[in-house]
Structures are given as C-alpha cells and as structure tokens.
Design an enzyme around this catalytic site. Structure first.
Site, short mmCIF file in Angstrom:
data_model
loop_
_atom_site.label_atom_id
_atom_site.label_comp_id
_atom_site.label_asym_id
_atom_site.label_seq_id
_atom_site.Cartn_x
_atom_site.Cartn_y
_atom_site.Cartn_z
N GLU A 263 0.70 -1.12 0.05
CA GLU A 263 0.04 0.06 0.16
C GLU A 263 1.08 1.21 -0.18
O GLU A 263 0.76 2.01 1.02
CB GLU A 263 -1.02 -0.03 1.24
CG GLU A 263 -1.85 -1.22 1.13
CD GLU A 263 -3.08 -1.18 2.04
OE1 GLU A 263 -2.87 -0.13 3.04
OE2 GLU A 263 -3.74 -1.73 2.40
N GLU A 479 -5.13 -8.89 0.70
CA GLU A 479 -5.78 -8.58 2.02
C GLU A 479 -7.15 -8.26 1.57
O GLU A 479 -7.49 -7.52 0.55
CB GLU A 479 -5.30 -7.20 2.59
CG GLU A 479 -3.74 -7.19 3.05
CD GLU A 479 -3.48 -5.90 3.86
OE1 GLU A 479 -4.44 -5.13 4.30
OE2 GLU A 479 -2.32 -5.70 4.13
#
Length: 614
Positions: A263, A479
């Site tokens: 991220e 995720e």
C-alpha cells in the site's frame, strides 16, 4: 426472525452482480549500545518533525473513535444460516475444488503489527517506534507494537492455527531493522533476526504452507529517517536495493512470492499529507499539531521514491540465482471500488473513474505503462516527478503479478470547492468519497467500523478493471477482511461469534469464483486480513480483523472465531458456497444489513466520509 427484520436484510448490494548466502562471520555486528532505546527524546531534529495526529484517547466510548473511521458498529444481530435463504436468480455454487489446483488460500500479517520482541532481539528502531513512543496520544488507547501479539516467540503455535484453518499460504513482511538494525549492511547485520525469518519460513514449508513475503510494510529504519529523511530522499533507493538483495539471497531459495511494497499510496498520503500515520508529517493547515511537512509536495516525492525503490529491487531479483525456478515479484496496492453517487450524473461517473486513477492508477499505470495517469500529470503537474526514458522502459517490465488489497467501496461525486492555496492529495483528487448514494434502490448500505461500504461486487468489478486496463496480469488478493470495534464488553463466546465477518468472507470467495469463471481473471490467490487480531496502526488494538480472537488481558490467548471455523470447513471441502448476505442479485435488489450503525460526521473536513485506508 421476524419477517420485517429479514426484509431489512434483503435490500443492498444490487451492485453485487457484477522474495550467494552471506558469510555470517564476515558481517559487521551491531552492539547493544548501538541499538539504543526509544525512551526519551532523541536529540535530532528529525524527531521534532513528527507531528501530532490524534488527540488523547483513554476510554473506549464511542466518542473516542477517530472521526475518519466513519461509523461505529453496534450490537451484532444474532442470525442463523436458516435466516439466509438463497439468492434469487441464476444459482451459482462454488466449491473449494472449483478453484485452480495451485490456488492459494491464506492469511496475512505484517511484522510490526504482530511480532513484538522490540527489545532483546537485536531489532533496530523504526519510524513506527518513534511515532508511537514519542507521541502516544496519536494512537487509540496509547497503543504501540512493542509486544504486538508476540508472534516472534509464538510463531510455531500460530502456524498450527493456520493448519487448523486448512490454509496453504501465509503472507508476512520482513522487518527491515530486524535484519539490518541501522538500515545498511555496513552498519551491522542482526543474525538473530535472520535466524528468525529462516526458522519461520522453514516451519511454514514443513507444514505445507507457502510463504509470501512483503519487503516493506510501512516500517522505515529510524536511522535512515534521522540521517536523510527516509523516503523523502532518493538515497533510500540504493539502501532499499541492498536490503532487498540481502533478503533474496538469504531466503529466495525457499520463498517464491515476493512483494516490494505494501500500500504505497497509504504510506505516502497518511504519513506525509494527513499526518495520521508514521512518520506523521503534514502541512500546518492540514493538522495544526503537525510540526513540519508539506502536504502538497511530500506525498508525491515519497510515492516516486517508492516506485524507484521497487524498480531497484526488481533489478536485484531478476539477477539473483536464488530465486530462479518459479520466483515472482510484484507490489501490493490498495484500492476501493468506486461507484458514482448518482448513476445518472456524468460528473459523478467521471469522479468514480478519477478516484480509481488516483488510488490504483497512481502506481499501477507507471508499473504497467511507464508513466503516471494522465489526470495526475495534468492536475498535479510540476509537483509530480518525471521518470526518465530508461526508467519508464524498465517499469513496463517490473511486475510479475499485481497484489490487491480490497475492503469495500465508496460513492464518488466531485468536490464542490477546492482551496487552491492549500493543496494536497485530496484537493488534487477533487472527489468526495461518501457512503451516501442518491440511488433510491439501495435503501440500507452496510458499512464497516472504518467507514467503508461492504460491496463484494466491487471486487469483481475491480478485478475486471485490472484485467482490461492493465494487460491482464496475474493477481493475488493480498488482503481482504472486515473490522470491528472492541468496546471491551464482550466475553470470549460473544467475541468469537463473528457472523458478519463470516458472511463477508463467504461473499468475497463467491465473487472470486465468478471472476475466474465468468471474466477469466487470472486470479492466483486470496489472503484474508488477518490471521489474528493485532496492532492496527493508529487504531491500536481497538479495531480487530482476526479469524482468531486474541485475548489481550489473558496472555494473548488465541480463540478461533466462527469465521475461521467456516473457512476451515470450506477449505476442507465440507462446505458448498451458494448463499451469502453480502452477495445478491442485481435485478432483485438485495441490500442485506447485519449491523446497526451510527455515522460520525468528520469535523472540518471537505469530505463526507473518508476511509482510514487513505
């Protein structure tokens, strides 16, 4: 269950159709004195640059929840499978055997969030050690990752938990400073840390679980932050290259799936524009308690240097013999799915597209096509660094797979007004992300405690988007999970009865099956966040995602939740998946809602609701 209550449940997701072994004796060894402690102010100017993000939070009242979390989750409705019914319309069943034979079903964690063992293990300090200890008020309930959930000493037992789930993959990150306490080899290698990761990898493989490694999950070596500013300085590129090369040579004979960054957009925006996460930098006008930073420039500098560091790591990977024979390298990006707030508004449709470009395209376009999205090149302009022709050419060949973190959706509409004298990522984006829609056919939108619309169909949409827009890459969902607030009021039985999370996971697995079968998406794996409850960054231990409940008041004992039991049965081929609350049929207008929620309006914000993921 009363008919009226069931009717309420059957109302939303109409949108739901759709990484040379080194000679240890030759390595420079850091002394205990070198490692230092985090206690007390460090006498460096960099520490003074860390800003205050969140005010003191000492209780577990609703008012303590960060405004950006969007909603709070109230008492969970007690539901049974008999209440679910079946999806009206074309029946779609999924069995574990319907997924490719080499498909990975796994769980995810990151080093700082779970490992603990900050002291006595040789680990060097990170930006998050600084962030949490110098300014404990920035984290819910003054939390930190000093102990995490003690994965460092309990990893063998936790691998047994993975076996109990019948998963065959485990994604974790390697703490840069557990290997290189000061960020570089010449300043010392921590052999205890190297041994830990070797032992972890070997134990996973001995239990039939494939390791997937992320090199950088938001933990920047504090020594490099203090020396030259970390990712604000291009010097970080060569230091990251060295760290990555060390890991490939040390572990690459057994680890075949590598990601460079997790991220990077969140690291850039939350850490350098909003000041909400380490290192907590932003402009004064963004947050008065941010002592230094530039919200208009720094996020783009940090993002650019992460991309260049990714490129350097990939170069080392391609030249490392240890990873030959099936090794892959990619990056993990987070993105929501975005729908127009008003589906009949062309401006809202454009806003949804723009949101995808600013969140996903910001990194995936240069890593696929060698250049930033056109929208960002035009609007961010000179604040956006340029790639050289050589860099652009290398970037186009720098991904073996795309890692995607997906949690839900937002509705998009243009911002009505932007202050041109106070520029940052959000004003450049010029889009309001909201959980509110003008679509009257969607009466009850279910959000999570972090203010994101639960929308499994958005996963199908974004997978198709990546396939169509980015040259049909291999994709791993790295995720996907659902959070809940820990009010400290539930006993173990209540805390492990997570019916909503179970339905969340079921719905997304069903959607994955549809994506593979219908859209021919090259989906290779699915990792649930998370194996167990852990330290959730600035939300501390107050937000929980785990398939296993961790009792922080009783020696961190782990208890399997209902969601974990269901997953174990599904992966053991004992469950057929064909009905889920959060997955419905567009024409029938299903809008299931499992929780009572109270919306908390952010103060002094241009945005109605803003996900904590950005």
């Amino acid at each position: 269950m009363a008919t009226a209550t069931l009717t309420l449940f059957l109302g939303l997701l109409a949108l739901t159709s759709t990484i040379l072994s080194f000679n240890a004796d030759a390595r420079p060894q850091p002394s205990d004195e070198d490692l230092g402690t985090i206690i007390g102010p460090h006498q460096t100017s960099f520490d003074d640059e860390i800003g205050i993000v969140i005010g003191p939070h000492a209780t577990v009242d609703d008012e303590d929840i960060d405004m950006d979390m969007g909603t709070t989750v109230g008492p969970q409705t007690n539901l049974n499978d008999d209440d679910l019914g079946t999806i009206i319309g074309p029946e779609f069943e999924i069995h574990k055997q319907d997924f490719p034979a080499d498909f990975i079903f796994g769980t995810s964690v990151s080093a700082y969030q779970v490992e603990g063992a900050k002291k006595g293990s040789g680990r060097g300090l990170t930006s998050w050690d600084e962030f949490t200890h110098m300014f404990p008020e920035k984290v819910q309930q003054n939390g930190d990752g000093d102990e995490g959930v003690d994965f460092y000493t309990r990893y063998k037992d936790d691998i047994k938990l993975m076996k109990e789930l019948n998963t065959n993959g485990f994604r974790f990150s390697i703490s840069w400073t557990r290997i290189l306490p000061y960020g570089t080899i010449k300043k010392g290698v921590n052999e205890e840390g190297v041994k830990f990761y070797n032992d972890l990898i070997n134990e996973l493989l001995a239990n039939g679980i494939q390791p997937s490694v992320t090199l950088f999950h938001w933990e920047s070596p504090l020594a490099l932050e203090m020396e030259y500013g970390g990712f604000l300085n291009e010097r970080i590129v060569e230091d990251f290259r060295e760290f990555a090369n060390f890991c490939f040579k040390e572990f690459g004979d057994r680890v075949k799936n590598w990601a460079t960054f997790n991220e990077p957009s969140v690291y850039s925006v939350a850490g350098y524009s909003k000041g909400k996460k380490a290192p907590g930098r932003c402009s004064k006008w963004q947050a008065p308690k941010c002592p230094t930073g530039d919200s208009s420039e720094e996020p783009y500098i940090v993002a650019h240097n992460q991309i260049l560091a990714h490129l350097a790591a990939v170069d080392e990977f391609r030249n490392c013999k240890k990873v030959e024979g099936g090794g892959k390298i990619g990056i993990v990006l987070v993105s929501h799915w975005f729908e127009p707030k008003d589906p009949n508004s062309s401006e809202d449709v454009k806003a949804a597209r723009r949101s995808l470009e600013y969140q996903l395209g910001w990194f995936l376009r240069p890593l696929t096509y060698g250049q930033y999205p056109a929208e960002m090149l035009e609007d961010v302009n000179i604040r956006l660094r340029e790639f050289t022709p050589e860099e652009s050419e290398k970037l186009r060949k720098s991904l073996d797979f795309v890692g995607l973190n997906y949690y839900g959706a937002f509705f998009s509409t243009p911002l009505a007004k932007v202050n041109s004298s106070q520029l940052n990522y959000e004003t450049d984006l010029r889009v309001n992300w909201t959980v509110i829609t003008n679509n009257l056919s969607l009466p009850d939108l279910q959000t999570t405690s972090m203010g994101i619309v639960i929308y499994p169909a958005g996963l199908k949409n974004i997978l198709k988007h990546i396939k169509d827009e980015y040259m049909d890459p291999e994709i791993y969902i790295m995720e996907n999970g659902m959070d809940e607030i820990d009010y400290g009021t539930k006993n173990i039985t209540e805390a492990t009865n997570d019916y909503g999370r179970k339905e969340f996971i079921k719905s997304h697995i069903l959607i994955m099956g549809k994506s593979i079968r219908m859209d021919k998406v090259r989906l290779k794996g699915y990792y649930i966040w998370s194996l167990m409850d852990n330290f959730e960054w600035d939300k501390g231990y107050k937000v929980r995602f785990g398939l296993y409940y961790v009792d922080y008041n009783d020696n961190m004992k782990r208890y399997i939740r209902s969601s974990g039991k269901w997953l174990s049965e599904f992966l053991d081929s004992k469950e057929t998946l064909h009905k889920c609350y959060f997955e419905g049929h567009r024409e029938k207008g299903y809008a299931p809602k499992l929780f009572d929620v109270e919306y908390l309006e952010p103060e002094n914000s241009q945005l109605s609701y803003r996900s904590d993921f950005m």
